[in-house]
Enzyme design. Structure first.
Site, PDB file in Angstrom:
ATOM      1  N   ASN A 125      -3.415  12.210  71.538  1.00 24.02           N
ATOM      2  CA  ASN A 125      -3.541  12.791  70.203  1.00 24.02           C
ATOM      3  C   ASN A 125      -2.893  11.801  69.239  1.00 24.02           C
ATOM      4  O   ASN A 125      -1.674  11.732  69.123  1.00 24.02           O
ATOM      5  CB  ASN A 125      -2.831  14.151  70.189  1.00 24.02           C
ATOM      6  CG  ASN A 125      -2.976  14.856  68.853  1.00 24.02           C
ATOM      7  OD1 ASN A 125      -3.463  14.271  67.879  1.00 24.02           O
ATOM      8  ND2 ASN A 125      -2.546  16.097  68.801  1.00 24.02           N
ATOM      9  N   ARG A 153      -8.202  13.615  71.046  1.00 22.88           N
ATOM     10  CA  ARG A 153      -8.392  14.651  70.039  1.00 22.88           C
ATOM     11  C   ARG A 153      -8.931  14.006  68.769  1.00 22.88           C
ATOM     12  O   ARG A 153      -8.357  13.042  68.263  1.00 22.88           O
ATOM     13  CB  ARG A 153      -7.056  15.320  69.743  1.00 22.88           C
ATOM     14  CG  ARG A 153      -7.179  16.354  68.671  1.00 22.88           C
ATOM     15  CD  ARG A 153      -5.840  16.957  68.338  1.00 22.88           C
ATOM     16  NE  ARG A 153      -6.038  18.041  67.395  1.00 22.88           N
ATOM     17  CZ  ARG A 153      -5.145  18.413  66.488  1.00 22.88           C
ATOM     18  NH1 ARG A 153      -3.999  17.780  66.397  1.00 22.88           N
ATOM     19  NH2 ARG A 153      -5.407  19.392  65.663  1.00 22.88           N
ATOM     20  N   HIS A 165      -8.469  23.203  64.555  1.00 16.63           N
ATOM     21  CA  HIS A 165      -7.755  23.889  65.643  1.00 16.63           C
ATOM     22  C   HIS A 165      -8.744  24.563  66.603  1.00 16.63           C
ATOM     23  O   HIS A 165      -8.379  25.491  67.331  1.00 16.63           O
ATOM     24  CB  HIS A 165      -6.826  25.009  65.121  1.00 16.63           C
ATOM     25  CG  HIS A 165      -5.563  24.531  64.475  1.00 16.63           C
ATOM     26  ND1 HIS A 165      -4.837  25.318  63.607  1.00 16.63           N
ATOM     27  CD2 HIS A 165      -4.879  23.377  64.571  1.00 16.63           C
ATOM     28  CE1 HIS A 165      -3.775  24.665  63.191  1.00 16.63           C
ATOM     29  NE2 HIS A 165      -3.784  23.468  63.760  1.00 16.63           N
ATOM     30  N   HIS A 171      -3.404  31.182  65.213  1.00 16.69           N
ATOM     31  CA  HIS A 171      -2.720  29.977  65.713  1.00 16.69           C
ATOM     32  C   HIS A 171      -1.685  29.608  64.654  1.00 16.69           C
ATOM     33  O   HIS A 171      -2.016  29.064  63.601  1.00 16.69           O
ATOM     34  CB  HIS A 171      -3.743  28.855  65.926  1.00 16.69           C
ATOM     35  CG  HIS A 171      -3.125  27.548  66.331  1.00 16.69           C
ATOM     36  ND1 HIS A 171      -3.321  26.986  67.570  1.00 16.69           N
ATOM     37  CD2 HIS A 171      -2.320  26.696  65.666  1.00 16.69           C
ATOM     38  CE1 HIS A 171      -2.642  25.852  67.658  1.00 16.69           C
ATOM     39  NE2 HIS A 171      -2.041  25.646  66.496  1.00 16.69           N
ATOM     40  N   GLY A 195       1.314  27.404  64.084  1.00 15.66           N
ATOM     41  CA  GLY A 195       2.204  26.296  64.428  1.00 15.66           C
ATOM     42  C   GLY A 195       2.705  25.714  63.123  1.00 15.66           C
ATOM     43  O   GLY A 195       2.906  26.437  62.142  1.00 15.66           O
ATOM     44  N   ASN A 196       2.880  24.389  63.087  1.00 19.76           N
ATOM     45  CA  ASN A 196       3.197  23.764  61.818  1.00 19.76           C
ATOM     46  C   ASN A 196       1.968  23.871  60.918  1.00 19.76           C
ATOM     47  O   ASN A 196       2.038  24.320  59.784  1.00 19.76           O
ATOM     48  CB  ASN A 196       3.612  22.319  62.069  1.00 19.76           C
ATOM     49  CG  ASN A 196       4.464  21.803  60.949  1.00 19.76           C
ATOM     50  OD1 ASN A 196       4.867  22.553  60.046  1.00 19.76           O
ATOM     51  ND2 ASN A 196       4.726  20.522  60.973  1.00 19.76           N
ATOM     52  N   ARG A 233       1.504  22.941  53.997  1.00 30.84           N
ATOM     53  CA  ARG A 233       0.247  23.045  53.237  1.00 30.84           C
ATOM     54  C   ARG A 233       0.145  24.384  52.524  1.00 30.84           C
ATOM     55  O   ARG A 233       0.553  25.415  53.054  1.00 30.84           O
ATOM     56  CB  ARG A 233      -0.961  22.917  54.170  1.00 30.84           C
ATOM     57  CG  ARG A 233      -1.049  21.608  54.903  1.00 30.84           C
ATOM     58  CD  ARG A 233      -2.390  21.500  55.651  1.00 30.84           C
ATOM     59  NE  ARG A 233      -2.361  20.429  56.616  1.00 30.84           N
ATOM     60  CZ  ARG A 233      -2.574  20.594  57.931  1.00 30.84           C
ATOM     61  NH1 ARG A 233      -2.857  21.781  58.428  1.00 30.84           N
ATOM     62  NH2 ARG A 233      -2.517  19.558  58.733  1.00 30.84           N
ATOM     63  N   ARG A 271      12.095  28.260  62.180  1.00 33.26           N
ATOM     64  CA  ARG A 271      13.450  28.640  62.600  1.00 33.26           C
ATOM     65  C   ARG A 271      14.447  28.457  61.454  1.00 33.26           C
ATOM     66  O   ARG A 271      15.331  29.278  61.231  1.00 33.26           O
ATOM     67  CB  ARG A 271      13.898  27.803  63.802  1.00 33.26           C
ATOM     68  CG  ARG A 271      13.195  28.200  65.086  1.00 33.26           C
ATOM     69  CD  ARG A 271      13.283  27.134  66.125  1.00 33.26           C
ATOM     70  NE  ARG A 271      12.475  25.967  65.738  1.00 33.26           N
ATOM     71  CZ  ARG A 271      12.042  25.057  66.596  1.00 33.26           C
ATOM     72  NH1 ARG A 271      12.352  25.136  67.873  1.00 33.26           N
ATOM     73  NH2 ARG A 271      11.307  24.046  66.177  1.00 33.26           N
ATOM     74  N   GLY A 331       3.512  27.530  68.197  1.00 34.45           N
ATOM     75  CA  GLY A 331       4.974  27.563  68.060  1.00 34.45           C
ATOM     76  C   GLY A 331       5.547  28.826  67.435  1.00 34.45           C
ATOM     77  O   GLY A 331       6.421  29.478  68.005  1.00 34.45           O
ATOM     78  N   ASN A 357       6.712  32.415  69.591  1.00 35.49           N
ATOM     79  CA  ASN A 357       8.172  32.540  69.651  1.00 35.49           C
ATOM     80  C   ASN A 357       8.824  33.480  68.652  1.00 35.49           C
ATOM     81  O   ASN A 357       9.950  33.908  68.865  1.00 35.49           O
ATOM     82  CB  ASN A 357       8.811  31.162  69.462  1.00 35.49           C
ATOM     83  CG  ASN A 357       8.496  30.238  70.611  1.00 35.49           C
ATOM     84  OD1 ASN A 357       8.822  30.543  71.750  1.00 35.49           O
ATOM     85  ND2 ASN A 357       7.823  29.135  70.322  1.00 35.49           N
TER      86      ASN A 357
HETATM   87  P1  ADP Z   1       2.181  21.824  65.833  1.00 37.61           P
HETATM   88  O1  ADP Z   1       1.345  22.426  64.770  1.00 37.61           O
HETATM   89  O2  ADP Z   1       3.051  20.700  65.378  1.00 37.61           O
HETATM   90  O3  ADP Z   1       1.479  21.603  67.153  1.00 37.61           O
HETATM   91  P2  ADP Z   1       3.652  23.932  67.205  1.00 37.61           P
HETATM   92  O4  ADP Z   1       2.568  24.833  67.656  1.00 37.61           O
HETATM   93  O5  ADP Z   1       4.446  23.213  68.232  1.00 37.61           O
HETATM   94  O6  ADP Z   1       3.223  22.952  66.081  1.00 37.61           O
HETATM   95  O7  ADP Z   1       4.645  24.802  66.307  1.00 37.61           O
HETATM   96  C1  ADP Z   1       5.721  24.171  65.673  1.00 37.61           C
HETATM   97  C2  ADP Z   1       6.454  25.196  64.866  1.00 37.61           C
HETATM   98  O8  ADP Z   1       6.799  26.319  65.668  1.00 37.61           O
HETATM   99  C3  ADP Z   1       7.792  24.647  64.382  1.00 37.61           C
HETATM  100  O9  ADP Z   1       7.652  24.038  63.149  1.00 37.61           O
HETATM  101  C4  ADP Z   1       8.617  25.895  64.268  1.00 37.61           C
HETATM  102  O10 ADP Z   1       8.534  26.352  62.948  1.00 37.61           O
HETATM  103  C5  ADP Z   1       7.935  26.924  65.130  1.00 37.61           C
HETATM  104  N1  ADP Z   1       8.814  27.416  66.189  1.00 37.61           N
HETATM  105  C6  ADP Z   1       9.077  26.873  67.380  1.00 37.61           C
HETATM  106  N2  ADP Z   1       9.959  27.635  68.067  1.00 37.61           N
HETATM  107  C7  ADP Z   1      10.243  28.702  67.278  1.00 37.61           C
HETATM  108  C8  ADP Z   1      11.083  29.849  67.397  1.00 37.61           C
HETATM  109  N3  ADP Z   1      11.804  30.072  68.485  1.00 37.61           N
HETATM  110  N4  ADP Z   1      11.115  30.711  66.362  1.00 37.61           N
HETATM  111  C9  ADP Z   1      10.384  30.490  65.253  1.00 37.61           C
HETATM  112  N5  ADP Z   1       9.592  29.445  65.086  1.00 37.61           N
HETATM  113  C10 ADP Z   1       9.507  28.554  66.075  1.00 37.61           C
END
Ligand code: ADP
Length: 394
Positions: free
Chosen positions: A10, A91, A180, A206, A208-209, A239, A282, A328, A332
């Site tokens: 990636n 990717r 995604h 989904h 994540g960031n 974004r 977090r 992420g 979580n």
């Molecule tokens: P990417 O889009 O970079 O692939 P991920 O799916 O790994 O991202 O998600 C990253 C995000 O997940 C981090 O920026 C963080 O905000 C969030 N994250 C990871 N662990 C936790 C947690 N325990 N609680 C809340 N948010 C979390």
């Protein structure tokens, strides 16, 4: 070693993530990350067999980064000539209207991905760099492009079409392509398998960031929140997601900002970071816990947008069987999950607070027994999804 593996790459604008995956077991045999490519101080992490190697020498370009990764494999392991690599999976973010599935890379495919740069200006050039360098360094195995847009290539026209002057939209290929897709496809299939049903009306979030939502009926995507580019839709780490396009005109006319500056603000300085100064969820939660009103508002805006999309997609599909959280934040953060579902009992969504707060490794149900909609947390695995798609085409 007798197993077969896929090297998944990636390649981003200043980073390369890689993983050597066993597509049969899903095991990651080695993985790593090269960051800050082209900057004064680079950063490289390589993981293999319980060992973690880190370096901070400068990495002048993607070629040097990938070459160092291959050297490290030979020094630390795994020995690439004995690793059973059957394909390299890349990717690629923007596949435009051309690519509806993973595709073995040849010079024509490289040319097509190059032609699509205007539609994926922030991602395709970096993806192409990874492809170029990896083909040079690993010339004896097939390289496969796996497109983030492919799962959404067949979106119904009503969902994919913007209400924009049709001549202009046609001429400049402006439509909703989504992104995604590899994750949305992987997760929605896993949900179908997990529940043993292939007729489901699903929403996948989904988070994540980057963050996106999709509506999936019987395995086919019928709507998604990312658009021409990954900028549209949910509130993300940096974004804006949905915003009135007139804000662009306003910033150009009233503030005098150049277009590139506005692009940078919308993609890199907005979202959670723009709202409260933190893009990591977090940190946003910690700031809100400490009473920072901007962080509290950021969380409210984030959750409001999620609830809006859940309601909208239930309407698009004429019902909802399963709502799934992944990535992420989705996997979580139980507080975000409960905020996203708050007040949605009228749609049949009722969480079980104890299940929601319990950490489980695999897919698990967080809805109450009497919830009409099944709410799940399902870990995504984009590397494994890419590896499996590679096997389907080689
Ligand atoms: P990417 O889009 O970079 O692939 P991920 O799916 O790994 O991202 O998600 C990253 C995000 O997940 C981090 O920026 C963080 O905000 C969030 N994250 C990871 N662990 C936790 C947690 N325990 N609680 C809340 N948010 C979390």
């Amino acid at each position: 070693m007798t197993h077969r593996t896929v090297l998944v790459i990636n390649s981003g604008s200043s980073s390369i993530k890689y993983q050597l995956v066993d597509p049969d077991t899903g095991e990651a045999l080695a993985s790593g990350l090269v960051e800050r490519i082209g900057e004064g101080r680079g950063s490289l992490t390589h993981n293999y067999d319980g060992k973690k190697v880190t370096e901070d020498d400068p990495v002048p370009n993607h070629g040097a980064g990938l070459r160092r990764v291959i050297e490290l494999c030979n020094e630390v392991g795994p020995n690439l000539s004995e690793a059973g690599i059957v394909a390299v999976g890349h990717r690629v973010v923007q596949g435009g209207a051309y690519f509806d599935s993973a595709t073995v890379i040849d010079d024509d495919v490289v040319e097509r991905i190059t032609e699509l740069i205007p539609l994926g200006p922030l991602h395709n050039p970096a993806n192409l760099k990874g492809i170029e360098v990896a083909r040079e360094l690993l010339p004896d195995v097939p390289h496969v492009a796996v497109f983030d847009t492919a799962f959404f290539r067949g979106l119904p026209k009503a969902a994919a079409t913007y209400a924009l002057d049709r001549e202009i939209a046609r001429k400049y290929q402006i439509r909703r392509y989504g992104a995604h897709g590899t994750s949305h496809q992987f997760v929605s299939r896993l949900v179908s398998d997990h529940l043993g049903r292939n007729d489901l009306k699903q929403i996948v979030l989904h988070l994540g960031n980057g963050a996106s939502a999709s509506a999936v009926v019987a395995g086919h995507a019928v709507d998604t929140s990312m658009g021409l580019t990954p900028l549209e839709g949910l509130v993300m780490g940096t974004r804006t997601g949905d915003i009135d396009p007139a804000v662009v005109f306003h910033l150009r006319r009233v503030a005098g900002f150049e277009i590139d500056k506005i692009d940078d603000i919308f993609n890199k300085r907005s979202g959670l970071k723009g709202l409260c100064g933190h893009n990591d969820m977090r940190e946003v939660q910690a700031a809100a816990d400490a009473g920072d009103p901007e962080a509290v508002l950021a969380l409210e805006v984030y959750a409001h947008r999620l609830r809006k999309y859940i309601g909208a997609y239930a309407a698009v599909m004429g019902g909802l069987d399963v709502l799934t959280f992944t990535a992420g934040v989705g996997e979580n953060d139980h507080r975000i999950r409960s905020a996203a579902c708050e007040g949605l009992e009228f749609l049949g969504i009722t969480l079980d607070p104890v299940r929601n707060e319990t950490r489980v490794a695999g897919p698990h149900r967080i809805s109450a027994d009497d919830s009409r909609v099944t709410v799940l947390v399902v870990p995504t695995n984009e590397e494994l999804a890419i590896a499996r798609q590679c096997l389907e085409v080689i």
